[in-house]
Motif scaffolding. Sequence first.
Motif, short mmCIF file in Angstrom:
data_model
loop_
_atom_site.label_atom_id
_atom_site.label_comp_id
_atom_site.label_asym_id
_atom_site.label_seq_id
_atom_site.Cartn_x
_atom_site.Cartn_y
_atom_site.Cartn_z
N LYS A 166 0.84 -1.20 0.00
CA LYS A 166 0.00 0.00 0.00
C LYS A 166 0.87 1.25 0.00
CE LYS A 166 -3.96 -0.60 2.22
NZ LYS A 166 -5.01 -0.55 3.26
N ILE A 167 0.82 1.96 -1.10
CA ILE A 167 1.67 3.15 -1.26
C ILE A 167 0.84 4.42 -1.16
CG2 ILE A 167 3.08 4.43 -2.93
CD1 ILE A 167 4.18 1.81 -3.95
N LEU A 168 1.35 5.37 -0.39
CA LEU A 168 0.74 6.71 -0.35
C LEU A 168 1.66 7.66 -1.13
CD1 LEU A 168 -1.46 8.65 0.67
CD2 LEU A 168 -0.07 9.02 2.71
N LEU A 169 1.14 8.15 -2.23
CA LEU A 169 1.90 9.06 -3.08
C LEU A 169 1.50 10.49 -2.74
CD1 LEU A 169 3.53 9.84 -5.71
CD2 LEU A 169 1.44 9.28 -6.99
N ALA A 170 2.45 11.26 -2.24
CA ALA A 170 2.17 12.66 -1.87
C ALA A 170 2.59 13.58 -3.01
CB ALA A 170 2.94 13.01 -0.60
N VAL A 171 1.64 14.34 -3.53
CA VAL A 171 1.96 15.20 -4.68
C VAL A 171 1.58 16.65 -4.43
CG1 VAL A 171 1.82 13.41 -6.47
CG2 VAL A 171 -0.27 14.57 -5.73
N ASP A 172 2.34 17.55 -5.06
CA ASP A 172 2.00 18.97 -4.97
C ASP A 172 1.24 19.42 -6.23
OD1 ASP A 172 4.03 18.93 -6.84
OD2 ASP A 172 5.41 20.20 -5.72
N LEU A 173 0.94 18.45 -7.12
CA LEU A 173 0.17 18.69 -8.35
C LEU A 173 0.86 19.67 -9.30
CD1 LEU A 173 -3.44 18.70 -6.84
CD2 LEU A 173 -2.34 16.87 -8.12
N THR A 174 2.16 19.79 -9.22
CA THR A 174 2.92 20.54 -10.21
C THR A 174 3.29 19.56 -11.33
OG1 THR A 174 5.05 20.05 -9.20
CG2 THR A 174 3.94 22.05 -8.46
N ILE A 175 3.95 20.06 -12.35
CA ILE A 175 4.33 19.23 -13.50
C ILE A 175 5.25 18.07 -13.06
CG2 ILE A 175 6.38 20.57 -14.20
CD1 ILE A 175 5.26 20.26 -17.11
N GLU A 176 5.96 18.27 -11.96
CA GLU A 176 6.90 17.24 -11.49
C GLU A 176 6.20 16.04 -10.86
OE1 GLU A 176 10.49 20.38 -10.50
OE2 GLU A 176 9.00 19.87 -9.00
N SER A 177 4.92 16.22 -10.52
CA SER A 177 4.19 15.13 -9.86
C SER A 177 4.12 13.88 -10.73
CB SER A 177 2.78 15.59 -9.49
OG SER A 177 2.85 16.65 -8.57
N SER A 178 4.10 14.05 -12.04
CA SER A 178 4.03 12.90 -12.95
C SER A 178 5.30 12.06 -12.84
CB SER A 178 3.88 13.36 -14.40
OG SER A 178 2.71 14.11 -14.53
N GLN A 179 6.42 12.74 -12.67
CA GLN A 179 7.71 12.05 -12.54
C GLN A 179 7.72 11.21 -11.24
OE1 GLN A 179 10.98 14.81 -12.51
NE2 GLN A 179 12.52 13.20 -12.28
N VAL A 180 7.22 11.80 -10.18
CA VAL A 180 7.16 11.11 -8.89
C VAL A 180 6.18 9.93 -8.98
CG1 VAL A 180 6.80 11.40 -6.40
CG2 VAL A 180 7.65 13.32 -7.76
N ALA A 181 5.05 10.18 -9.66
CA ALA A 181 4.03 9.13 -9.82
C ALA A 181 4.58 7.95 -10.61
CB ALA A 181 2.80 9.70 -10.50
N SER A 182 5.40 8.22 -11.63
CA SER A 182 5.96 7.13 -12.45
C SER A 182 6.73 6.16 -11.59
CB SER A 182 6.89 7.70 -13.52
OG SER A 182 6.20 8.56 -14.36
N ARG A 183 7.51 6.71 -10.69
CA ARG A 183 8.29 5.87 -9.77
C ARG A 183 7.37 5.03 -8.89
NH1 ARG A 183 13.07 4.51 -11.42
NH2 ARG A 183 14.56 6.20 -11.47
N ALA A 184 6.35 5.68 -8.35
CA ALA A 184 5.42 4.98 -7.46
C ALA A 184 4.74 3.83 -8.20
CB ALA A 184 4.39 5.96 -6.91
#
Lengths: 154, 154
Positions: B12-30
Motif C-alpha cells: 500500500k503506497i501513499l503518493l504525496a503530490v504537490d500537483l505541479t508538473i513534477e508530480s508525474s515524474q514522482v508518480a511514475s516511480r510509485a
Amino acid sequence: MTLESSMGTYSKILLAVDLTIESSQVASRACLLDADELHIIHVIEPLSLAYGGDIPMDLSTVQDQIHDQAKTHLQEFSRSLDVPAERQHLVFGRPEAEVHRIAEEICADLIVVGSHGRHGLSLLLGSTANGVLHGAICDVLAVRVGIIDDENNT
Amino acid sequence: MTLESSMGTYSKILLAVDLTIESSQVASRACLLDADELHIIHVIEPLSLAYGGDIPMDLSTVQDQIHDQAKTHLQEFSRSLDVPAERQHLVFGRPEAEVHRIAEEICADLIVVGSHGRHGLSLLLGSTANGVLHGAICDVLAVRVGIIDDENNT
C-alpha cells in the motif's frame, strides 16, 4: 543523470549500511527492487571527527582495529547478498558526504538507507537518513527500522 | 506494521503530490513499484498557517477557489493513474503532519514524495521530503525532481 533516465526502473542501487542487525532488513528492501547492480557502502566515522580533534597513538590503533573489523563484517554481509568485492565500498569520513560521493562516482540512481523512528535515541540515529536525503543527486529510499523497539519505548 | 511485514514487497503506497508538473515524474516511480493499492494525497496548506493568523473574508473565498481547483487537478491526476475516488485524499493542514496521518489511517507501508535539489529555492522546496521522512512510521521514497532546472542554476 537526466530527467528521462529517472523515469525508468532503478538500475544501480547504493545500499548504505551501518552493519548492525538492522542492515539485513534494509538490504532485503534493496534486493526486492531488483537492480542490475547493487553496491554496498559502509562509512567509518574517524575518531578525530567524532571527538573533534587529533587522536593520540593508542586511539589510532583502535581505529585500525575498527577498520579491520568493519572490513570483515562488510565482506561477510556482501557475500550473503552476492555482492562482489568491487562493489563493496568501505570508506572513512562523514556518512552523508561519503554516501553522496560514492553515489556520484558509481552513478547510482537510488540510495537505500535505514531510518530510525521518532522516539528518544532513535531521533539521533535517524539523522543519517535525513542527511543522506539532503543533497542527494538521485532518489533516496529510507527504510524504516527498529519498529518493534520503538513501539516498546512509547 | 510489524518488522516481518516490512520484509516483503510494498502493498500500500501513499503518493504525496504537490500537483505541479513534477508530480508525474514522482508518480511514475510509485507506479513502477507495483503495489496492490495506490493512494494519492495532496495537502493544501491553509492560508492562516501560511500567513500566521486569521484570514479576512476575501482570503477565505480565495481558499475556497484553491480547494476547488486542487480538487479538480487531483481528480484528473488520479484518473490518469487509475486511482479511484476513495483513494484520493485532499486535505488541509501542514503537509508532513497530514501525510503521516493519512499514511497511518490507511496503513501505508511506503510514502513516495518528490524531493528537490540542493540549490537555491529548491532547498526550501525540498524541506517537505525531509519533514515527511522525519516521523514516518513506514518507509519513505524521496524521488529526486527538478534535476534539469538545478543543473541550469549551478
